[in-house]
Design a protein around this motif. Structure first.
Motif, PDB file in Angstrom:
ATOM      1  N   ALA A   1       0.838  -1.208   0.000  1.00 58.51           N
ATOM      2  CA  ALA A   1       0.000   0.000   0.000  1.00 58.51           C
ATOM      3  C   ALA A   1       0.867   1.251   0.000  1.00 58.51           C
ATOM      4  O   ALA A   1       0.530   2.245  -0.669  1.00 58.51           O
ATOM      5  N   ILE A   2       1.974   1.218   0.737  1.00 66.05           N
ATOM      6  CA  ILE A   2       2.885   2.368   0.769  1.00 66.05           C
ATOM      7  C   ILE A   2       3.451   2.627  -0.618  1.00 66.05           C
ATOM      8  O   ILE A   2       3.483   3.767  -1.092  1.00 66.05           O
ATOM      9  N   PHE A   3       3.870   1.560  -1.325  1.00 65.38           N
ATOM     10  CA  PHE A   3       4.402   1.726  -2.678  1.00 65.38           C
ATOM     11  C   PHE A   3       3.314   2.187  -3.645  1.00 65.38           C
ATOM     12  O   PHE A   3       3.576   2.988  -4.543  1.00 65.38           O
ATOM     13  N   THR A   4       2.085   1.706  -3.454  1.00 68.65           N
ATOM     14  CA  THR A   4       0.970   2.158  -4.281  1.00 68.65           C
ATOM     15  C   THR A   4       0.716   3.652  -4.053  1.00 68.65           C
ATOM     16  O   THR A   4       0.522   4.411  -5.008  1.00 68.65           O
ATOM     17  N   LEU A   5       0.750   4.068  -2.807  1.00 76.96           N
ATOM     18  CA  LEU A   5       0.545   5.482  -2.481  1.00 76.96           C
ATOM     19  C   LEU A   5       1.658   6.342  -3.075  1.00 76.96           C
ATOM     20  O   LEU A   5       1.393   7.398  -3.664  1.00 76.96           O
ATOM     21  N   LEU A   6       2.894   5.891  -2.964  1.00 74.87           N
ATOM     22  CA  LEU A   6       4.015   6.641  -3.554  1.00 74.87           C
ATOM     23  C   LEU A   6       3.869   6.724  -5.074  1.00 74.87           C
ATOM     24  O   LEU A   6       4.117   7.775  -5.671  1.00 74.87           O
ATOM     25  N   GLY A   7       3.445   5.625  -5.701  1.00 78.79           N
ATOM     26  CA  GLY A   7       3.212   5.638  -7.145  1.00 78.79           C
ATOM     27  C   GLY A   7       2.095   6.594  -7.530  1.00 78.79           C
ATOM     28  O   GLY A   7       2.188   7.307  -8.538  1.00 78.79           O
TER      29      GLY A   7
END
Length: 176
Positions: free
Chosen positions: A108-114
């Motif tokens: 989720a953190i990587f999705t948010l950063l993306g």
């Protein structure tokens, strides 16, 4: 300042509802995308049903100010495609990736950063896209209310009732 605090508290409540409703659970999301688990769809239908009626009632009471954004055909098509592909690939939509990030889920953190990187790149490209793609397909503020010539509450009320009826009486929690 109080508007920001109220917005923050409403956002926290929304995030808590998403979390408690299982909207950040990979199994629930996958089941939803496969149309086998209707829990998240029922959660969304309930939120849309209550929200659409609620916003019209608040607007009628002078407690909200409805502002309809212009309909940009290409923006809607591209945004819908990006949203759908992103949800299918990452398993998160914009709201659930924030809640999942708050839970500490790395995906989720990587999705948010993306998503933040994509929003930043779009903001850089917007001046170039506006004149070539956005303005030519600008249909203005199109609403069912204006197309049908009736007060929006007469659309929101049956729409909300239909969604709540579907969520509570028609859809089953699981399809095998």
């Amino acid at each position: 300042m109080s508007t920001l605090i109220i917005g923050f508290l409403i956002g926290c409540a929304f995030g808590a509802i998403l979390y408690m409703g299982g909207a950040t659970s990979y199994r629930r999301i996958l089941g939803t995308l496969l149309l086998k688990d209707m829990w998240i769809i029922k959660l969304m239908m309930t939120a849309i049903g209550v929200g659409s009626l609620g916003i019209y009632l608040l607007d009628m009471g002078g407690l909200a100010n409805m502002s309809v954004k212009p309909a940009y055909l290409w923006g809607i098509a591209a945004g819908g495609a990006i949203f759908g592909i992103g949800w299918a690939v990452a398993g998160y939509c914009p709201g659930t990736c924030v809640v999942g990030s708050a839970e500490g889920k790395k995906d989720a953190i990587f999705t948010l950063l993306g998503a933040l990187a994509g929003a930043f790149l779009f903001s850089l490209a917007f001046p170039y896209l506006e004149s070539t793609l956005i303005q030519p397909a600008n249909f203005g503020a199109v609403t069912l209310e204006s197309l049908l010539g009736v007060n929006g509450i007469y659309i929101a009320l049956p729409f909300s009732i239909a969604l709540l009826f579907l969520a509570f009486f028609v859809l089953k929690d699981r399809y095998d």
